[in-house]
Each structure stands twice: as C-alpha cells, then as structure tokens.
Design a protein around this motif. Structure first.
Motif, short mmCIF file in Angstrom:
data_model
loop_
_atom_site.label_atom_id
_atom_site.label_comp_id
_atom_site.label_asym_id
_atom_site.label_seq_id
_atom_site.Cartn_x
_atom_site.Cartn_y
_atom_site.Cartn_z
N PRO A 91 4.18 -88.43 -25.23
CA PRO A 91 4.90 -89.58 -25.82
C PRO A 91 5.39 -90.60 -24.78
CG PRO A 91 5.60 -87.54 -26.86
CD PRO A 91 4.72 -87.14 -25.71
N GLN A 92 5.79 -90.12 -23.57
CA GLN A 92 6.20 -91.07 -22.53
C GLN A 92 5.00 -91.90 -22.07
OE1 GLN A 92 8.41 -89.30 -19.23
NE2 GLN A 92 9.64 -88.05 -20.62
N ALA A 93 3.84 -91.26 -21.95
CA ALA A 93 2.64 -91.99 -21.50
C ALA A 93 2.23 -93.02 -22.56
CB ALA A 93 1.50 -91.01 -21.23
N ASP A 94 2.33 -92.65 -23.83
CA ASP A 94 2.01 -93.60 -24.91
C ASP A 94 2.98 -94.78 -24.88
OD1 ASP A 94 -0.14 -92.11 -25.84
OD2 ASP A 94 1.04 -91.05 -27.36
N ALA A 95 4.27 -94.47 -24.67
CA ALA A 95 5.28 -95.53 -24.63
C ALA A 95 5.03 -96.46 -23.45
CB ALA A 95 6.68 -94.93 -24.54
N LEU A 96 4.64 -95.89 -22.30
CA LEU A 96 4.36 -96.73 -21.12
C LEU A 96 3.22 -97.69 -21.41
CD1 LEU A 96 4.77 -97.41 -18.09
CD2 LEU A 96 3.09 -95.61 -17.58
N ARG A 97 2.22 -97.17 -22.10
CA ARG A 97 1.08 -98.03 -22.43
C ARG A 97 1.55 -99.24 -23.25
NH1 ARG A 97 -4.70 -95.54 -23.99
NH2 ARG A 97 -3.54 -94.37 -25.55
#
Ligand code: AP5
Ligand code: MG
Ligand code: ZN
Length: 215
Positions: A91-97
C-alpha cells in the motif's frame, strides 16, 4: 535522480543514502529519521510511533504516507530525492506511485541492497549514531577515532533503542513478511537494480553508481 533504497534493517540504506546525497546534492528522505525526530520532539505522532518502533513493528501506513507526501513537496526535493526506508509495504508503494504521478515525476530506479541475515544482526548491534550531527559509525566496521565520540563534531555516540538483538530479530521478520514483496513489485515495473550489500561501503557505493550508469 529519484531513487528508492530498498533493503532489510542494517543493509546500509542510511550509509549509502548519505554518500549519494553528497554526490548528487539531493536530500535523503528517511522515514525512520523523520519518525525518530518526532519521538525526540515528543510530538503526539512521535509518542504513538515510538510504541511501534520499540516493538520492531511498522508504523501504520497512513501515518508514513502522510509524512512522505508532505516531504516530497518541499522545495529541496524538486531536483530529486533518495527514499530510505520507504516504501515498506505494497500500500505504501501504491501511494507513492500516486503521489509522484500527482507531482508529474517518475522514479529512476529502485536499488535493492542484499545482505545475509547473520551479518545484519552484527551490523545493527554494533551501530552507533552521533547525537549531534547524525553521522553513523560501527564499532568494528567503521569505528570512531575515540570510542563513543563523533569524529566529525565531537558529539556523543548513541545506540538506537530498537538495536537490541530481540527487536532486531523482530524487525528482520517484519521485513521478510511485509517489505520483501516490494522486490518483485519493482522488478515487474523494471525499476529494480540489485547490489551486493555485503561488500565494503565504498565498493557498494561504486556498484550503485555503476547500476545507475553514473561513474
Ligand atoms: P529505519 O530507521 O528505516 O530502520 P531500518 O529499515 O530498520 O534500517 P536501519 O536504519 O536499521 O538500517 P540501514 O539499512 O539504514 O543501515 P545503516 O546504513 O545504518 O526504521 C526504523 C523503524 O521506524 C521501523 O522499524 C518502523 O517502526 C519505523 N518506520 C520507518 N519507516 C517506516 C515505514 N516506511 N513504514 C512503517 N514504519 C516505518 O548501516 C547499519 C550499520 O552497518 C552501521 O553501523 C554502518 O556503519 C554499518 N554498515 C553499513 N554498510 C556497511 C558495509 N557495506 N560494510 C560494513 N558495515 C556497514
Ligand atoms: Mg537507516
Ligand atoms: Zn557528530
């Protein structure tokens, strides 16, 4: 340069980020350092985060995502940044995107530092950090000239609260369960570069620059 340094606790993310920061003149964005500053300042967020950190657990996604969203919009990040310790979950990686898309930015690379688990424990139990300037040391691999004293500023060297062996083992377990899936996540996006983090610090730096096509 917009980079992520990925790797387990003790892999050398902070050490390498500081070297890259000097080289590229872009900031290191370490969620761990930002959270420790909040703990030291006794903010409400810091006091809550400390409970997770001392247990070797991850601070909730929404807290760290909010921190990074704000930080990447500061003016010193315009030319690039080195993310150290973020993202740590899918979820953090998706949010960063999403955050980067909103800023019209793309990542250049995700550098994964690979180090064996037994070496990680030795690195973390021997780590010392200057309470004054934040410089990192290791009692065996990068010792200060005078034990307990920072070479750079004469400050007192301290040991992190979460660098006790029991907490280290918990952090390594959390990395395996929650963060290591990001290796495949970024491999699928063709952003992943793998570096042998077992090598001496300067050699690791050389390998990072090589895989970024910078000599
Ligand atoms: P954080 O501060 O990010 O810690 P970490 O990921 O556990 O990583 P470390 O800082 O321990 O290791 P490092 O890879 O930076 O290694 P270093 O360069 O210092 O996070 C702490 C906590 O905050 C988390 O547990 C969590 O609770 C919370 N948190 C942070 N981000 C979060 C997020 N995104 N989501 C949720 N929670 C979050 O090197 C280690 C030692 O080894 C040093 O002494 C160094 O001198 C030595 N060394 C380095 N490289 C070498 C080398 N090549 N050879 C020999 N020695 C070396
Ligand atoms: Mg670190
Ligand atoms: Zn210092």
């Amino acid at each position: 340069m917009k980079l992520i340094l990925l790797g387990p606790p003790g892999a050398g993310k902070g050490t390498q980020a500081k070297m890259l920061m000097d080289r590229f003149r872009i900031p290191q964005v370490s969620t761990g350092d930002i959270l420790r500053a909040a703990v030291a300042n006794r903010t409400a967020m810091g006091l809550k985060a400390k409970e997770y950190m001392d247990a070797g657990a991850l601070v909730p996604d929404e807290v760290v995502i909010g921190i990074v969203r704000d930080r990447l919009q500061e003016s010193d990040c315009v030319l690039g940044f080195i993310l150290d310790g973020f993202p740590r979950t899918v979820p953090q990686a998706d949010a960063l995107r999403e955050v980067l898309a909103g800023l019209g930015k793309d990542l250049d690379a995700v550098v994964s530092l690979e180090v064996d688990a037994d070496v990680l424990v030795e690195r973390l139990t021997g780590r010392r950090t200057c309470g004054g300037c934040g410089r990192g040391f290791h009692v065996r691999f990068d010792p200060p000239g005078v034990a307990g004293v920072c070479d750079a500023c004469g400050g007192v060297l301290i040991q992190r609260d979460d660098d006790r062996e029991e907490t280290i083992r918990q952090r390594l377990q959390v990395y395996g369960a929650q963060t290591s899936p990001l290796v495949d996540y970024y491999r699928r996006q063709e952003l992943l570069r793998t570096v042998d983090g077992m090598a001496p610090m300067d050699e690791v730096q050389r390998q990072i620059l090589h895989c970024l096509s910078v000599q």
